[in-house]
Design a protein around this motif. Structure first.
Motif, PDB file in Angstrom:
ATOM      1  N   ASP A  88       0.833  -1.209   0.000  1.00 27.75           N
ATOM      2  CA  ASP A  88       0.000   0.000   0.000  1.00 27.75           C
ATOM      3  C   ASP A  88       0.868   1.261   0.000  1.00 27.75           C
ATOM      4  O   ASP A  88       0.428   2.317  -0.462  1.00 27.75           O
ATOM      5  CB  ASP A  88      -0.909  -0.004   1.228  1.00 27.75           C
ATOM      6  N   ALA A  89       2.073   1.157   0.544  1.00 26.97           N
ATOM      7  CA  ALA A  89       2.992   2.302   0.571  1.00 26.97           C
ATOM      8  C   ALA A  89       4.422   1.799   0.679  1.00 26.97           C
ATOM      9  O   ALA A  89       4.677   0.724   1.248  1.00 26.97           O
ATOM     10  CB  ALA A  89       2.675   3.233   1.731  1.00 26.97           C
ATOM     11  N   ILE A  90       5.334   2.577   0.131  1.00 27.00           N
ATOM     12  CA  ILE A  90       6.770   2.304   0.254  1.00 27.00           C
ATOM     13  C   ILE A  90       7.405   3.508   0.922  1.00 27.00           C
ATOM     14  O   ILE A  90       7.286   4.646   0.436  1.00 27.00           O
ATOM     15  CB  ILE A  90       7.420   2.027  -1.111  1.00 27.00           C
ATOM     16  N   LEU A  91       8.072   3.279   2.049  1.00 21.88           N
ATOM     17  CA  LEU A  91       8.769   4.336   2.792  1.00 21.88           C
ATOM     18  C   LEU A  91      10.256   4.238   2.483  1.00 21.88           C
ATOM     19  O   LEU A  91      10.901   3.234   2.779  1.00 21.88           O
ATOM     20  CB  LEU A  91       8.524   4.174   4.289  1.00 21.88           C
ATOM     21  N   VAL A  92      10.784   5.297   1.865  1.00 22.24           N
ATOM     22  CA  VAL A  92      12.190   5.338   1.446  1.00 22.24           C
ATOM     23  C   VAL A  92      12.963   6.237   2.403  1.00 22.24           C
ATOM     24  O   VAL A  92      12.619   7.409   2.580  1.00 22.24           O
ATOM     25  CB  VAL A  92      12.327   5.879   0.010  1.00 22.24           C
ATOM     26  N   LEU A  93      14.019   5.690   2.991  1.00 24.58           N
ATOM     27  CA  LEU A  93      14.783   6.431   3.991  1.00 24.58           C
ATOM     28  C   LEU A  93      16.232   6.644   3.566  1.00 24.58           C
ATOM     29  O   LEU A  93      16.856   5.740   2.984  1.00 24.58           O
ATOM     30  CB  LEU A  93      14.751   5.684   5.325  1.00 24.58           C
ATOM     31  N   ASP A  94      16.750   7.851   3.825  1.00 24.22           N
ATOM     32  CA  ASP A  94      18.172   8.166   3.641  1.00 24.22           C
ATOM     33  C   ASP A  94      18.661   7.890   2.219  1.00 24.22           C
ATOM     34  O   ASP A  94      19.788   7.457   2.019  1.00 24.22           O
ATOM     35  CB  ASP A  94      18.997   7.357   4.659  1.00 24.22           C
ATOM     36  N   THR A  95      17.819   8.154   1.234  1.00 25.71           N
ATOM     37  CA  THR A  95      18.148   7.827  -0.161  1.00 25.71           C
ATOM     38  C   THR A  95      17.858   9.018  -1.054  1.00 25.71           C
ATOM     39  O   THR A  95      16.699   9.446  -1.164  1.00 25.71           O
ATOM     40  CB  THR A  95      17.356   6.593  -0.631  1.00 25.71           C
ATOM     41  N   ALA A  96      18.885   9.542  -1.715  1.00 28.95           N
ATOM     42  CA  ALA A  96      18.745  10.778  -2.487  1.00 28.95           C
ATOM     43  C   ALA A  96      18.134  10.570  -3.864  1.00 28.95           C
ATOM     44  O   ALA A  96      17.421  11.432  -4.367  1.00 28.95           O
ATOM     45  CB  ALA A  96      20.104  11.464  -2.623  1.00 28.95           C
ATOM     46  N   THR A  97      18.422   9.430  -4.484  1.00 27.58           N
ATOM     47  CA  THR A  97      17.910   9.154  -5.820  1.00 27.58           C
ATOM     48  C   THR A  97      17.289   7.767  -5.863  1.00 27.58           C
ATOM     49  O   THR A  97      17.758   6.844  -5.190  1.00 27.58           O
ATOM     50  CB  THR A  97      19.020   9.233  -6.888  1.00 27.58           C
ATOM     51  N   LYS A  98      16.266   7.616  -6.663  1.00 22.81           N
ATOM     52  CA  LYS A  98      15.560   6.335  -6.738  1.00 22.81           C
ATOM     53  C   LYS A  98      16.474   5.211  -7.205  1.00 22.81           C
ATOM     54  O   LYS A  98      16.373   4.066  -6.748  1.00 22.81           O
ATOM     55  CB  LYS A  98      14.357   6.483  -7.671  1.00 22.81           C
ATOM     56  N   SER A  99      17.380   5.528  -8.104  1.00 23.13           N
ATOM     57  CA  SER A  99      18.281   4.505  -8.646  1.00 23.13           C
ATOM     58  C   SER A  99      19.179   3.893  -7.576  1.00 23.13           C
ATOM     59  O   SER A  99      19.631   2.746  -7.711  1.00 23.13           O
ATOM     60  CB  SER A  99      19.144   5.096  -9.767  1.00 23.13           C
ATOM     61  N   ARG A 100      19.441   4.649  -6.489  1.00 27.79           N
ATOM     62  CA  ARG A 100      20.305   4.145  -5.424  1.00 27.79           C
ATOM     63  C   ARG A 100      19.666   2.997  -4.642  1.00 27.79           C
ATOM     64  O   ARG A 100      20.331   2.300  -3.881  1.00 27.79           O
ATOM     65  CB  ARG A 100      20.664   5.277  -4.458  1.00 27.79           C
ATOM     66  N   LEU A 101      18.377   2.769  -4.862  1.00 27.75           N
ATOM     67  CA  LEU A 101      17.721   1.637  -4.213  1.00 27.75           C
ATOM     68  C   LEU A 101      18.139   0.308  -4.844  1.00 27.75           C
ATOM     69  O   LEU A 101      18.031  -0.733  -4.196  1.00 27.75           O
ATOM     70  CB  LEU A 101      16.195   1.789  -4.292  1.00 27.75           C
TER      71      LEU A 101
END
Length: 330
Positions: A88-101
């Motif tokens: 339902d949701a994705i919480l992204v922490l301490d990440t400046a760019t999506k590609s870094r995931l």
């Protein structure tokens, strides 16, 4: 499903909290090759959301580094699932760019709502809700502030993870963005149950032997510019394999270079493949913006600490980057 809008310029923790309350199933993620802030923030968020009754998963492209296995809730962090999953949701922490995931995570993780909490000045605000505070020394400090503002219970386990985030990303409270407010937050976490002595020993005084060998190698092979203002060290794939190094073992090597008197910029070059080099930069000079420099290579970070992955062979990348650093300083 949760309705979403176009990405917002800036959100508050209160807005993020309200949105996540409506999300029964949440995925918590952070950047590949995670550091203490990424992992501490992730685990604190996982424990918080579980305590509020959500179904929570946590993925990292590279999994959990060995040196952080002792953190409360560490087993919750896994590598991405083998098949795509929907949340339902994705919480992204301490990440400046999506590609870094990481490519694998991005292929497997799907949700109608993306939420980001981060402190990198280079953050691209790729989520639907973005709470970005470039002046904060750590994402963990932001989370702690959010919890305190909403009277969210900070258990000893949550406090320990937030303290790890804060301690590691401030260089044990030494970096320039460490403020009186940072110490106030740290004090709140200690009051909540952090055992500082025990935790610090596990974090900073339990290094594997292979890391000691890497430190010895780095000290023996460090290079300095003629004016001593630039220090660098290079790690080849051959050395990485011969020492049986893990990605986490290189953490902090560059800080040894930065600590040398007269050094203004330190560079660490790590050969990831025959045509890919990982660059880490640290600056002590207010005239050299590491984040702006790394942005030229599609990287990012902070003014005093940044990085990038650069295409090319190790020798040519090293030569070009060091020449560009010298031109910036001159």
């Amino acid at each position: 499903m949760i309705a979403t809008s176009t990405p917002l310029v800036q959100s508050s923790f209160s807005e993020i909290h309200e949105a996540l309350i409506k999300a029964p199933r949440i995925l918590v993620v952070s950047h590949a090759r995670p550091d203490g802030d990424a992992l501490g923030s992730t685990l604190a968020a996982v424990l918080w959301l579980k305590n509020e009754g959500h179904s929570v998963a946590s993925w990292n492209e590279d999994g959990l580094p060995e040196r952080f296995l002792h953190l409360p809730g560490a087993s919750f962090i896994t590598k991405p699932a083998k098949e795509p999953e929907f949340f339902d949701a994705i919480l992204v922490l301490d990440t400046a760019t999506k590609s870094r995931l990481g490519n694998d995570l991005l292929e497997k993780a799907h949700a109608p709502l993306w939420v980001a909490i981060d402190h990198h000045v280079s953050n691209e605000r790729f989520s639907h809700l973005n709470w970005i505070e470039p002046t904060a020394p750590a994402t963990g400090e932001m989370l702690a502030e959010g919890f305190l503002s909403k009277s969210i219970p900070i258990t000893p386990e949550i406090a320990t993870n937030l303290y790890v985030a804060l301690s590691t990303d401030t260089g044990s409270f030494q970096y320039h963005n460490t403020s009186a407010h940072t110490f106030k937050i740290a004090a709140e976490l200690v009051r909540a149950g952090v055992n500082v002595g025990e935790l610090s020993q596990k974090l900073y005084s339990s290094q594997p032997r292979r890391r000691f060998e890497l430190l010895r190698y780095a000290l023996a092979h460090a290079q300095f510019s003629p004016d001593h203002h630039i220090a660098s060290v290079t790690l080849t794939l051959e050395i990485t394999r011969s020492m049986h190094l893990l990605p986490e073992d290189t953490e902090g090597i560059i800080d040894l270079l930065r600590s040398v008197q007269d050094v203004e910029v330190a560079a660490f070059f790590e050969e990831l493949s025959e045509e890919t080099v990982r660059l880490s930069l640290r600056s002590k000079s207010h005239h050299f913006d590491a984040a702006a420099f790394c942005k030229k290579y599609d990287g990012g970070g902070h003014r005093m600490a940044a990085g990038a992955r650069i295409s090319g062979n190790l020798q040519s990348v090293e030569k070009a980057v060091l020449a560009r650093i010298a031109s910036y300083l001159n």
